[in-house]
Each structure stands twice: as C-alpha cells, then as structure tokens.
Design an enzyme around this catalytic site. Structure first.
Site, PDB file in Angstrom:
ATOM      1  N   ARG A  95       0.739  -1.099  -0.069  1.00 33.29           N
ATOM      2  CA  ARG A  95      -0.055  -0.074  -0.089  1.00 33.29           C
ATOM      3  C   ARG A  95       0.959   1.290  -0.031  1.00 33.29           C
ATOM      4  O   ARG A  95       2.022   1.267   0.770  1.00 33.29           O
ATOM      5  CB  ARG A  95      -0.940  -0.092   1.144  1.00 33.29           C
ATOM      6  CG  ARG A  95      -1.912  -0.908   1.203  1.00 33.29           C
ATOM      7  CD  ARG A  95      -2.895  -0.672   2.319  1.00 33.29           C
ATOM      8  NE  ARG A  95      -2.386  -0.195   3.542  1.00 33.29           N
ATOM      9  CZ  ARG A  95      -2.165  -0.570   4.694  1.00 33.29           C
ATOM     10  NH1 ARG A  95      -2.561  -2.235   4.550  1.00 33.29           N
ATOM     11  NH2 ARG A  95      -1.570  -0.360   5.692  1.00 33.29           N
ATOM     12  N   GLY A 248      -4.004  -3.619  -1.806  1.00 33.55           N
ATOM     13  CA  GLY A 248      -4.742  -2.525  -1.146  1.00 33.55           C
ATOM     14  C   GLY A 248      -4.923  -1.256  -1.882  1.00 33.55           C
ATOM     15  O   GLY A 248      -5.758  -0.753  -1.715  1.00 33.55           O
ATOM     16  N   GLY A 300      -1.608  -9.866  13.708  1.00 34.09           N
ATOM     17  CA  GLY A 300      -2.116 -11.359  14.088  1.00 34.09           C
ATOM     18  C   GLY A 300      -3.553 -11.312  14.051  1.00 34.09           C
ATOM     19  O   GLY A 300      -4.294 -12.357  14.553  1.00 34.09           O
ATOM     20  N   LYS A 301      -4.244 -10.228  13.222  1.00 28.96           N
ATOM     21  CA  LYS A 301      -5.610 -10.192  13.050  1.00 28.96           C
ATOM     22  C   LYS A 301      -6.212 -11.349  12.526  1.00 28.96           C
ATOM     23  O   LYS A 301      -7.032 -12.012  12.996  1.00 28.96           O
ATOM     24  CB  LYS A 301      -5.922  -9.001  12.334  1.00 28.96           C
ATOM     25  CG  LYS A 301      -7.453  -8.355  12.891  1.00 28.96           C
ATOM     26  CD  LYS A 301      -7.468  -7.141  12.374  1.00 28.96           C
ATOM     27  CE  LYS A 301      -7.470  -6.569  10.783  1.00 28.96           C
ATOM     28  NZ  LYS A 301      -6.135  -6.435  10.426  1.00 28.96           N
ATOM     29  N   THR A 302      -5.740 -11.877  11.382  1.00 33.52           N
ATOM     30  CA  THR A 302      -6.016 -13.083  10.720  1.00 33.52           C
ATOM     31  C   THR A 302      -5.859 -14.373  11.541  1.00 33.52           C
ATOM     32  O   THR A 302      -6.453 -15.173  11.864  1.00 33.52           O
ATOM     33  CB  THR A 302      -5.490 -13.300   9.344  1.00 33.52           C
ATOM     34  OG1 THR A 302      -5.621 -12.012   8.559  1.00 33.52           O
ATOM     35  CG2 THR A 302      -5.932 -14.780   8.792  1.00 33.52           C
ATOM     36  N   ASN A 414       5.585  -8.856   2.518  1.00 30.78           N
ATOM     37  CA  ASN A 414       4.551  -8.461   2.272  1.00 30.78           C
ATOM     38  C   ASN A 414       3.651  -9.250   1.289  1.00 30.78           C
ATOM     39  O   ASN A 414       2.655  -9.012   0.636  1.00 30.78           O
ATOM     40  CB  ASN A 414       4.236  -7.017   1.954  1.00 30.78           C
ATOM     41  CG  ASN A 414       2.731  -6.326   2.267  1.00 30.78           C
ATOM     42  OD1 ASN A 414       1.814  -6.692   3.224  1.00 30.78           O
ATOM     43  ND2 ASN A 414       2.250  -5.411   1.161  1.00 30.78           N
ATOM     44  N   ARG A 416       1.243 -12.169  -0.049  1.00 32.22           N
ATOM     45  CA  ARG A 416      -0.194 -12.218   0.133  1.00 32.22           C
ATOM     46  C   ARG A 416      -0.870 -13.798  -0.347  1.00 32.22           C
ATOM     47  O   ARG A 416      -0.551 -14.055  -1.308  1.00 32.22           O
ATOM     48  CB  ARG A 416      -0.859 -11.024  -0.231  1.00 32.22           C
ATOM     49  CG  ARG A 416      -0.418  -9.955   0.353  1.00 32.22           C
ATOM     50  CD  ARG A 416      -1.249  -9.771   1.655  1.00 32.22           C
ATOM     51  NE  ARG A 416      -0.758  -8.401   2.416  1.00 32.22           N
ATOM     52  CZ  ARG A 416      -1.487  -7.610   3.452  1.00 32.22           C
ATOM     53  NH1 ARG A 416      -2.607  -8.275   3.623  1.00 32.22           N
ATOM     54  NH2 ARG A 416      -0.740  -6.594   3.794  1.00 32.22           N
ATOM     55  N   ARG A 447       1.261  -4.520  18.393  1.00 28.78           N
ATOM     56  CA  ARG A 447       2.684  -4.911  19.143  1.00 28.78           C
ATOM     57  C   ARG A 447       3.346  -3.988  19.951  1.00 28.78           C
ATOM     58  O   ARG A 447       3.778  -2.810  19.573  1.00 28.78           O
ATOM     59  CB  ARG A 447       3.537  -5.133  17.780  1.00 28.78           C
ATOM     60  CG  ARG A 447       3.221  -6.384  16.882  1.00 28.78           C
ATOM     61  CD  ARG A 447       4.065  -6.672  15.695  1.00 28.78           C
ATOM     62  NE  ARG A 447       3.862  -7.733  14.974  1.00 28.78           N
ATOM     63  CZ  ARG A 447       4.265  -8.824  14.795  1.00 28.78           C
ATOM     64  NH1 ARG A 447       5.092  -9.247  16.042  1.00 28.78           N
ATOM     65  NH2 ARG A 447       3.842  -9.811  14.299  1.00 28.78           N
ATOM     66  N   GLY A 541      -2.375 -20.095  19.476  1.00 24.13           N
ATOM     67  CA  GLY A 541      -3.851 -20.515  20.086  1.00 24.13           C
ATOM     68  C   GLY A 541      -4.052 -20.455  21.576  1.00 24.13           C
ATOM     69  O   GLY A 541      -5.194 -20.803  22.005  1.00 24.13           O
TER      70      GLY A 541
END
Length: 632
Positions: A95, A248, A300-302, A414, A416, A447, A541
């Site tokens: 992006r 993006g 770490g959203k995904t 980056n 994807r 982070r 996890g």
C-alpha cells in the site's frame, strides 16, 4: 474528468457513439441507467479497446485465468487444485499510504487541525483543483490498447440492509480475479440497485500503462510507479486509483471502499465501519459470544480470527478477519457483518503452527502474490522452513534460486494469499446472515514489546475510546515503512480514516447514547518481551485463555482488579494450565516511569495531530489516566 456523458438510452446508440469500443461481454442495457452513464463517461475518458462487463461466474474466472497463464502473469502451482502464483513488478509491492489522499471541498472535513509545524499522519487532504490537475495528467487515454472490466460487486451479503454496492472499472484482469474472491461479484447487484435508491460507490482503477508500453514491463506486471495516486471523494462516494496493481491499492472494495468511504457513510447513517475481525468463541458450557477486534495490519488479526484453541472444550468460528461493519438495532443491540467474501492475508509467518486454519483454507482456488515456489510446485515463504529439506530448491519471488540457509528472503515480507472465506473450515454458519451477529466485546491491540500488560479492560465506553485513540504498534511490512519502530495507529485506523479523526472520535462517543447498548472494550498485547527479548506470552492458540477471561468479564464475573490504566485480571484468573512457567507479575506489571512517558507522549501526539478537533471527553480521559499513573 467527472462529468458524466449524457445517458445512452439504447445499446445500439451506445455502439454508434463508441463504435471503436465494442462490448465484448455482457449487456450494457442490463446495468441501471446511472451506472451506464458513469461507465460511458469512463470509456470516453480512458479510451479502452473494449468493454468487458463481468458476471463473477466460474466460467468467467477460468477464461481469465487461462489468458493470464498464457501471458505469464499467473503460474499454476501444480501441487494444488486451482492455486496460482503471481509476481509483481518489484516497485509495486505494498500500500502506498504516502500517495493516498482524501479529496473534499473543506480541508478540515477530511483532516484535523494539526499543530503548527506538525506533519499530519491521520489522512492526507487534497483540494478538488489539485486533484483535477493531477487526474488530467493521468487518466485521459490511460487504458488505450487494454480491456476495460466493469465489476459489479456487493460489500456484504447481496441485498442485506447492512451491505453496500460498488462498481469497479479497471484495466487489470488480475484485479478482477481477486475482486471475485474478496467481494461478491454478481449481476444480482444490478437488480438491487434498480429496486433501491440506485446508490453505489464508484471505483475507478487503472494500472496507468496504456499500450504500446512506455515503460518496460517486469514480471508481466504493467504499472506506473512514478505516477501512483489514490484519491477518495467521500462527498461523492467515489475512489480513483492510478498506477498500482497491488492489492490494497487496486482492490478498491477493500480498504478504500470498506473503510475510508464506508466510514463516512457510517458517520452519516449512524453506524461503524472498522478495521476489525469478527469471531465467535464458544466455551465448554456451550455459551457463545461474538467479539470484534482491531489490530494494525500484520499484527495477528487473521491468526486471531482463525484461532485454534489449545485448551479443550472451546470452539472458535470466524465471521471475518479484517473489516467489520456494525449497526445498532432498534432494540439497541450492536450487530456486525463482514463486508468481504475472502481473506487477503500476509503469507510470511503463516504456517501450520501459527495458523493451521488459514493453511487449510488456501489449499485450493487461491491466488498467491510475491511468494516463493518449491521445485515440486508448492508455495513457500518464511516460516515454512520445516516443510522443506535442506536441498530443496526454491524459486524466490524475484525469480532467483534459494535454499535453506540463504540469508536473502525467499518471499517478499508483504507477500499475500487471496482465498475465498467460504472455504474456511471454521466459518460461522451465520457469517453471511443479512442481519449480522451480536457483538459482545470490542478489543484493541498492537505489538508492544515493553510495558503494556497482556490484557486490560476499559473502565467504561469513554475510557475505551481513549484506549483505542492511543493505540500504538511496531510498524509492519503491509505499508511502505522500513524497519521496526513504535508508531501510533489510533483505533488501528490510521491509514484508513476517511474524514477528520477528531470527528471520527466524536462519532464513537456519540454512539454510546441510548437506546444503544455498547459492548465492553478491552486492550490486548500478545507481544511483550522480557529483558532477553523472549516473549512473555506464548500467543497463537493460547490466546483463547485471554478470550475466555474476556468472555467471563462480559458476563460480569468478579475476576478483575483496578489499576491506573484499566481493569487487570486478578492473579490466577486466567487459565495457565499446561503452559509451564509464566511470569505473571512481569506480564501484568505497569512500570511507572514507562507509563508516565507513554501517556505524556500520547497526549502530545493527539494534541499535535488533532488539535482543536480532539474531543474534550478524550482529553479528559487522558488527563485522568495521567493523574492515576502519577499517583501510583
């Protein structure tokens, strides 16, 4: 540039007027009249060799894939079913936030009143006059020799009252394939527009590389890096993106529409368009809660949205991994949808240990951009070293040879994966429910290697909005920034805000008013390290243990203790069984000097960046927190 040509009543008249621009697929007359007029104006402007009206079908995708394989843009990964690899021009890999602007008549509708001698980082503004000047240097004739693809798409389930319609015009068939995964591309969109008010978001994209090519095309990836420009027109519900084909920047349904433009629509209509995952967690008692969480890109959203619990009895299901649109029902309940239809995730670091669900999801029907490939046709990137032998030969994203031990990166940081969400084995049965799902908690996180506890709960909604406003994180490879440093990313929306950030915070504060029932707000930090640089928390996890504590707090369980910065878990209230030695005291410590410096820096940042636009409520919350820290 934006004056629409007179509406063309019949296709015959259209062809007579644009005889040299044939419609090679689809029917111009199927489109609503206002879409016809807009598309015709773009034909007039961009001068493509033909027009291809997309239907999103499998047959269409196969035709385009075959064409791109012949051209060399796509390469089949022979170890999988319908997985393809694509490599971009090395100058088009992220992006381009520095070339992304909001265009409005009034500057401070778009950006806050920053302090003198301060560079604003909460969106960039451009005047209509400047935008027009730059556009006229780019758009006329930019699609010469190329096909124009007209992509009708829905953000959210087609026909849902929570969804919005877009139409993207592009000269990139790679973009068509990815938009087909990331959004709902279908002619049903035309019917929705005809039955409703006909409102749609206008998305215009070009790689900026008319034929004959004026610049050498690298990796079969035409682009124009010297003239990249991404403009948002919230007042007109419009986006234009020129010069870049990267995700993006070119998949305009994603950040451009779903956050920057939708954020303004949400403000006007009284809802929230946020950079958030939505997940459900069901505990061993069968109690289910839906949680929205906002993390800066590549934090770490995904991984969290597709979390595999490490303790028995818990079930996680995914609604979305990146964007949440949330509206209050008449009864005050907050309900959310994932407006996207796919995952566009960062590949490096994704593996069977960190995110086994993602790995299962992209085993087929997926597009990988700027990853590496093993000699036997498997995808490869950093974090997958244990999947190959020492002598396995890998072709890097730049086309070079690579083996284990080579100090260079095999995949771009980056790189994807673009994969259909419907293939995910833990998608919630309600993930496409037109009514959305009820949101019980909102989490912010970033982070933060130092000082910030594993989890804390906001005292109330106002304090929670302040916690979101002061969000900070190490920079990531998702944008053009280099190196690791802590940067402010308020609400995880810094690159995606479509209007004055002070007014955006006002909007968040406004939605607390009755009859709205606002959820509890939390802050998490999976990334705190000790003096040796070792992570204090295992993450991945095991984050289910923190989510369990959050769920119990939503139910009002007495497992929290007040601290100067929020409500912390009572010692022992998080299940640590089987984790070995966890230094609870260090994980939840609040170093006074660190926090005094941190809150002072935060106050200066918000003062500098929002000035008079910073809501007094947020200013008060910052001062109260500073006072509590001082009194420690």
């Amino acid at each position: 540039m934006d004056e629409e040509v007179q509406f063309v009543e019949h296709r015959e008249v259209f062809i007579e007027h644009y005889g040299e621009v044939p419609i090679v697929k689809g029917s111009f007359n199927d489109m609503p009249k206002n879409v016809q007029a807009w598309v015709a104006s773009k034909i007039d402007l961009c001068k493509p060799r033909g027009v291809y009206i997309c239907d999103g079908s499998q047959e269409e995708a196969e035709t385009i894939i075959h064409k791109l394989e012949e051209r060399g843009t796509l390469h089949k990964l022979k170890a999988y079913e319908n997985n393809y690899i694509c490599k971009t021009d090395p100058k088009d890999v992220a992006r381009v936030e520095g070339l992304t602007y909001i265009v409005s008549h009034n500057k401070h509708d778009s950006v806050p009143h920053v302090r003198p001698n301060t560079k604003g980082i909460l969106a960039q503004w451009m005047s209509y006059a400047e935008a027009e000047k730059l556009n006229m240097d780019r758009w006329p004739g930019c699609m010469a020799g190329r096909m124009m693809y007209v992509i009708p798409f829905s953000m959210g389930p087609v026909g849902s009252p929570l969804s919005k319609i877009g139409v993207q015009v592009t000269d990139s068939n790679y973009v068509l394939l990815c938009m087909r995964i990331m959004t709902r591309v279908t002619p049903k969109v035309w019917d929705v527009l005809k039955k409703g008010k006909g409102d749609f978001v206008k998305c215009l994209h070009s790689m900026g590389s008319p034929r004959p090519n004026q610049r050498k095309v690298i990796n079969h990836w035409p682009c124009n890096p010297d003239k990249v420009l991404i403009l948002h027109y919230p007042e007109e519900r419009k986006v234009t993106s020129f010069g870049s084909g990267y995700g993006g920047n070119s998949l305009l349904g994603k950040k451009c529409f779903a956050l920057r433009i939708a954020g303004v629509i949400a403000r006007d209509e009284g809802w929230l368009a946020e950079h958030m995952l939505i997940m459900s967690v069901t505990n061993p008692k069968g109690q289910e809660k839906f949680i929205a969480a906002a993390f800066p890109s590549a934090c770490g959203k995904t991984n969290m949205a597709l979390l595999t619990p490490t303790i028995p009895g818990y079930k996680v299901q995914c609604i979305g991994d990146d964007i949440a649109w949330m509206r209050f029902e008449e009864n005050g309940e907050l309900r959310g949808i994932n407006p996207e239809a796919g995952f566009f995730g960062v590949a490096p670091g994704t593996n069977e240990k960190t995110n086994p669900i993602a790995v299962q999801t992209f085993q087929s029907n997926s597009i990988f951009t700027n990853v590496a490939e093993t000699e036997d046709g498997h995808f490869f990137w950093e974090g997958m070293e244990d999947k190959i032998s020492d002598d396995t030969e890998v072709v890097t994203w730049l086309g070079g040879k690579w083996k284990k031990g080579n100090p260079e990166k095999a995949a771009h940081p980056n790189s994807r994966f673009c994969t259909p969400a419907g293939q995910c084995p833990i998608m919630h049965p309600m993930w496409e429910d037109p009514k959305g799902v009820p949101i019980s908690a909102i989490i912010f996180g970033g982070r933060r290697p130092e000082g910030v506890p594993l989890v804390l709960e906001a005292f109330d909604w106002k304090h929670g909005v302040m916690l979101g406003a002061q969000l900070k994180s190490e920079t990531t490879a998702a944008a053009e920034f280099k190196g690791k440093k802590i940067m402010h990313d308020p609400m995880a929306m810094r690159p995606f805000i479509g209007y004055n950030f002070g007014k955006y915070l006002d909007h968040w504060l406004e939605v607390e008013k009755p009859p709205h029932k606002v959820p509890k707000i939390f802050h998490v930090n999976w990334f705190r390290v000790d003096s040796t640089g070792k992570f204090l928390w295992p993450g991945f996890g095991d984050n289910i243990r923190v989510l369990d504590w959050i769920m119990r707090r939503v139910d009002g369980e007495d497992i929290a203790v007040e601290s100067p910065i929020g409500l912390l878990p009572k010692k022992g209230s998080i299940n640590l069984d089987g984790l070995g030695e966890i230094n609870w005291d260090e994980l939840f410590s609040i170093p006074k000097d660190y926090w005094l410096a941190d809150i002072k820096e935060t106050m200066k940042f918000l003062d500098d960046q929002t000035g008079e636009d910073l809501p007094q409520v947020v200013r008060d919350e910052l001062q109260k927190q500073a006072d509590r820290i001082n009194a420690m």
